[in-house]
Design an enzyme around this catalytic site. Sequence first.
Site, PDB file in Angstrom:
ATOM      1  CG  ASP A 110       9.208   9.123   8.732  1.00 17.52           C
ATOM      2  OD1 ASP A 110       9.261  10.212   9.336  1.00 17.52           O
ATOM      3  OD2 ASP A 110       8.194   8.396   8.746  1.00 17.52           O
TER       4      ASP A 110
ATOM      5  CG  HIS B 218       7.839   6.549  12.725  1.00 20.10           C
ATOM      6  ND1 HIS B 218       8.100   5.285  13.195  1.00 20.10           N
ATOM      7  CD2 HIS B 218       6.901   6.402  11.750  1.00 20.10           C
ATOM      8  CE1 HIS B 218       7.361   4.399  12.530  1.00 20.10           C
ATOM      9  NE2 HIS B 218       6.624   5.063  11.644  1.00 20.10           N
TER      10      HIS B 218
ATOM     11  N   GLY C 288       0.803  -1.215   0.000  1.00 17.81           N
ATOM     12  CA  GLY C 288       0.000   0.000   0.000  1.00 17.81           C
ATOM     13  C   GLY C 288       0.835   1.264   0.000  1.00 17.81           C
TER      14      GLY C 288
ATOM     15  CD  GLU D  28      10.891   4.790  15.003  1.00 15.02           C
ATOM     16  OE1 GLU D  28       9.652   4.931  15.084  1.00 15.02           O
ATOM     17  OE2 GLU D  28      11.474   4.445  13.949  1.00 15.02           O
TER      18      GLU D  28
ATOM     19  CB  VAL E 269       9.201   5.914   4.272  1.00 15.18           C
ATOM     20  CG1 VAL E 269       9.904   7.213   3.962  1.00 15.18           C
ATOM     21  CG2 VAL E 269       8.957   5.105   2.996  1.00 15.18           C
ATOM     22  N   GLY E 270       9.938   2.712   5.835  1.00 13.32           N
ATOM     23  CA  GLY E 270       9.283   1.469   6.236  1.00 13.32           C
ATOM     24  C   GLY E 270       9.414   1.225   7.724  1.00 13.32           C
ATOM     25  NE  ARG E 271       6.822  -0.870  11.258  1.00 12.53           N
ATOM     26  CZ  ARG E 271       5.890  -0.088  10.763  1.00 12.53           C
ATOM     27  NH1 ARG E 271       6.249   0.977  10.052  1.00 12.53           N
ATOM     28  NH2 ARG E 271       4.605  -0.341  10.946  1.00 12.53           N
TER      29      ARG E 271
END
Length: 328
Positions: A268, A292, A165, A273, A243-245
Amino acid sequence: MRSTGRKRAAIRRGTPLPWNGEHPAACRVRSHRRTRRRAAAGARWRRGPGLDHAVRASAGGTRHRGAPVHVDRQGPAATGRGAHPPGAGPVDRIRGRRGPPATGAGLRQCGVRARGVDGGARDRPHAGLAAAPSRLRPRAGERRWASEFSDSLADRRVLLLGFGGVGKAVAARLAPFEVDLTVVASRSRVEDGMPVHGVDELLDLLPHAEIVIVTLPGGDATRRIIDDSALSALPDGALVVNVGRGELIDTSALVDHLRRGRIRAALDVTDPEPLPAEHPLWELPGLLITPHVGGASSAMRPRTVRLIRAQIERMRAGEPPLNVVYES
């Protein structure tokens, strides 16, 4: 003096009535009481500003009236993007902070993703991360107007790792920039008219990429998929956007390549994290970090409400929910 009908309409909307001296709080209390009476009678709400109204549209639920709601979008690490654990149906994930959760009679239990919610909210800033590092220059204290030639996103060779997505939304937002796009996912195929390479071809494709955008979910299969060998395969000056994990990239290897000035990065998400204040990533050149917060915008809430309403209407019609991850 305003008409009685207009006063009643204003009260239903919870609008303050300064012309008769009534306190705004009294209007809101009356409107709230009416809302609770209608919800108790099973009235279907087709309009409303928030998630509570969307949940009340589900007739037959046992949700505690008046309880604020929130959507739990966290899931197991193996799926990494909003998949919910077994034993929690799609309505059960919409939970009140007080009272019992809603349950639907005869529903099969399944886990769903919030696909479509993040697409509009997150991927505009995420696509922008691909262009930002080439144009951001430190100008603190200079106070001078200085034009500068810089690289454009147009005509860049972009490798998009992940075509779910988020990946599709990023690809759609890159299209107007006229990039040369290569897509890599878990297996080779043609999807939505786009040729997709299998992940087994990744190391062969990386030497030709000027920008790599990683949108994969987390989990054992994708952990540190961008390791030292993958970073070493990139040409000098390449840009890595995650921008995933955070766990998709080997942080130690990334620190080494950034410290040597061989590549650039825009993150991001990070591993660990949140990023500790003493972490070396903060001080490295050629790195842009956003904490994030791609989804923290006005675009998130309306898309969340639309998705919840769509899921409720599908369940009421006896149709399967959207974005199913597993069923039990």
